[in-house]
Design a protein around this motif. Structure first.
Motif: not given
Length: 239
Positions: A68-71, A90-95, A120-132
């Motif tokens: 999860a995000l601390a800040r 709690a484990s939830d298949p929807a999350l 919560l931090l999701l896989a869609a929240d992150l990318t390895g690509a540059l922002v340009v």
């Protein structure tokens, strides 16, 4: 002298009624003998029920460790270990949050949107690509604190660069750019900005002259604040 024992009247009468056979235990005696066995079986059933309930609770309410995000983390900013915290949910298949075991993989990746503390931090929240965008060129700008907005710059942020040199009395030239990298804070640092290839050479010349100012681009749907003076209206600040 005969020492034989003479049966009592009650015993003799009972033996006569039963034809001399041994007398069976009474019903109350048999009930007392069965009671410990029934009690033991009841205890076993209660224990089995409690164990089954515990197994069912653990299977339906199992808690897992996730990230999860601390800040707050702005768009385009690479995540650090200090930006994240381990949460148990709690484990939830929807999350589908990122597991705490993937912390090392999450650190260093860039935020695809503005991330907020406590979510919560999701896989869609992150990318390895540059922002340009592909095809853009990055130009390093040596800057000091007076050339930057007081709020600082963030990766992926849209900015405008204003050239403050002699423009022959005309309006100062401006150029749109995207912040690609930021240096360490201080009076002197270097930031990398991404611009179209046609503007890269011109921006490099502005950087060599050192006479430029960085301002924040207006947000979508909003107008620039009227309280910010135009560079053309304050020639004393262009020297």
């Amino acid at each position: 002298m005969d020492s034989r024992t003479t049966p009592t009247l009650g015993t003799a009468a009972a033996s006569a009624r039963d034809g001399g056979r041994p007398t069976a235990p009474s019903r109350s005696l048999r009930s007392r003998r069965r009671r410990p066995a029934v009690l033991a079986m009841s205890i076993a059933l209660i224990a089995a029920g409690g164990l089954g309930g515990a197994v069912l609770y653990n299977s339906t309410g199992q808690r897992i460790a996730v990230l999860a995000l601390a800040r707050d983390v702005p768009y385009g900013q690479p995540l650090t270990a200090q930006d994240l915290v381990v949460a148990r949910i709690a484990s939830d298949p929807a999350l589908a949050p990122i597991s705490a075991s993937d912390l090392s993989r999450a650190v260093g990746r860039r935020a695809t949107t503005d991330l907020h503390r406590g979510t919560l931090l999701l896989a869609a929240d992150l990318t390895g690509a540059l922002v340009v965008q592909p095809g853009m060129q990055e130009v390093g700008l040596p800057v000091h604190a007076g050339q930057l907005p007081a709020v600082g710059l963030q990766l992926g942020q849209q900015i405008e660069i204003v050239q403050l040199g002699d423009s022959g009395g005309g309006a100062p030239q401006t150029m749109n750019a995207v912040v690609a990298q930021t240096g360490k804070g201080g009076d002197n640092q270097v930031i990398d900005v991404a611009v179209p290839p046609a503007d890269a050479v011109k921006l490099a010349q502005w950087a060599a002259g050192g006479k430029f100012q960085i301002i924040l681009a207006p947000k979508a749907g909003g107008a620039a604040p009227s309280s910010v003076p135009s560079p053309a209206a304050s020639p004393s600040g262009s020297a």
